[in-house]
Design an enzyme around this catalytic site. Structure first.
Site, mmCIF file in Angstrom:
data_model
loop_
_atom_site.group_PDB
_atom_site.id
_atom_site.type_symbol
_atom_site.label_atom_id
_atom_site.label_comp_id
_atom_site.label_asym_id
_atom_site.label_seq_id
_atom_site.Cartn_x
_atom_site.Cartn_y
_atom_site.Cartn_z
ATOM 1 N N CYS A 74 28.956 8.149 -45.128
ATOM 2 C CA CYS A 74 28.718 6.990 -44.263
ATOM 3 C C CYS A 74 28.118 5.792 -45.000
ATOM 4 O O CYS A 74 28.596 4.669 -44.871
ATOM 5 C CB CYS A 74 27.863 7.384 -43.067
ATOM 6 S SG CYS A 74 26.184 7.912 -43.479
ATOM 7 N N HIS A 125 22.462 8.357 -40.659
ATOM 8 C CA HIS A 125 23.871 8.007 -40.491
ATOM 9 C C HIS A 125 23.952 6.517 -40.180
ATOM 10 O O HIS A 125 23.095 5.962 -39.492
ATOM 11 C CB HIS A 125 24.513 8.811 -39.352
ATOM 12 C CG HIS A 125 25.989 8.579 -39.236
ATOM 13 N ND1 HIS A 125 26.877 9.012 -40.195
ATOM 14 C CD2 HIS A 125 26.717 7.949 -38.290
ATOM 15 C CE1 HIS A 125 28.103 8.662 -39.834
ATOM 16 N NE2 HIS A 125 28.028 8.011 -38.676
ATOM 17 N N HIS A 137 33.211 4.397 -38.983
ATOM 18 C CA HIS A 137 32.261 5.080 -39.857
ATOM 19 C C HIS A 137 32.921 6.265 -40.544
ATOM 20 O O HIS A 137 34.006 6.701 -40.162
ATOM 21 C CB HIS A 137 31.055 5.560 -39.035
ATOM 22 C CG HIS A 137 31.404 6.594 -38.001
ATOM 23 N ND1 HIS A 137 30.817 7.826 -37.963
ATOM 24 C CD2 HIS A 137 32.288 6.576 -36.981
ATOM 25 C CE1 HIS A 137 31.310 8.520 -36.957
ATOM 26 N NE2 HIS A 137 32.205 7.776 -36.343
#
Length: 170
Positions: A74, A125, A137
């Site tokens: 990510c 994240h 993402h």
């Protein structure tokens, strides 16, 4: 001798003081290359060009700790996308979360970063807001870069905050 001691003591004091000031949660904005002003003069706003660049990564396989062109995680994904526009983000989600200006969900714009807690309490994240209630993402679960709904239960429960980093004025 006393003069040298005094100068050294003052230097240490101001160094410590400036270190304390810089240790806050928000560091402002990451390094933004000088060429960004030229890019902002192009008709398409930089935020939409960020999304266009992010879309080039759709389907890229996920690999934790990797930020190469063939696999990414990510934060590697967001780092690579923004680097195309002279914006130098740190490598990890927790470090990226220190930059920018916090914004409310109702004020989200394309290109804003959203931070989530997944495997620890701190941001672990990061995703890019793609507009229309979607994020783009590198998904650990799906093992690839993809779109997801911002209101998806998994992400809604883990959402921490959003940040805007693409504008020096914000």
């Amino acid at each position: 001798m006393f003069k040298s001691f005094f100068i050294i003591t003052l230097t240490l004091f101001f160094t410590t003081l400036s270190a304390d000031i810089q240790s806050s949660d928000d560091y402002g904005f990451p390094y933004i290359g000088e060429d960004i002003s030229e890019q902002e003069q192009i008709n398409e706003p930089i935020t939409h060009r960020v999304l266009t660049k992010a879309q080039e990564f759709l389907g890229t396989p996920y690999k934790f700790g990797n930020n190469g062109e063939k696999k990414t995680d990510c934060s590697g994904f967001t780092q690579q996308v923004f680097s195309e526009f002279g914006i130098s983000l740190p490598r990890s989600a927790i470090e990226q979360a220190r930059y920018g200006k916090k914004i409310e969900l109702k004020d989200l714009k394309v290109g804003d970063l959203l931070f989530y807690r997944t495997y620890k309490k701190a941001p672990s994240h990061v995703a890019i807001y793609a507009g229309d209630g979607k994020i783009i993402h590198a998904s650990y679960k799906a093992k690839k870069v993809q779109y997801d709904e911002i209101d998806k239960k998994y992400y809604k429960q883990r959402f921490l905050y959003a940040k805007r980093i693409v504008s020096k004025e914000d």
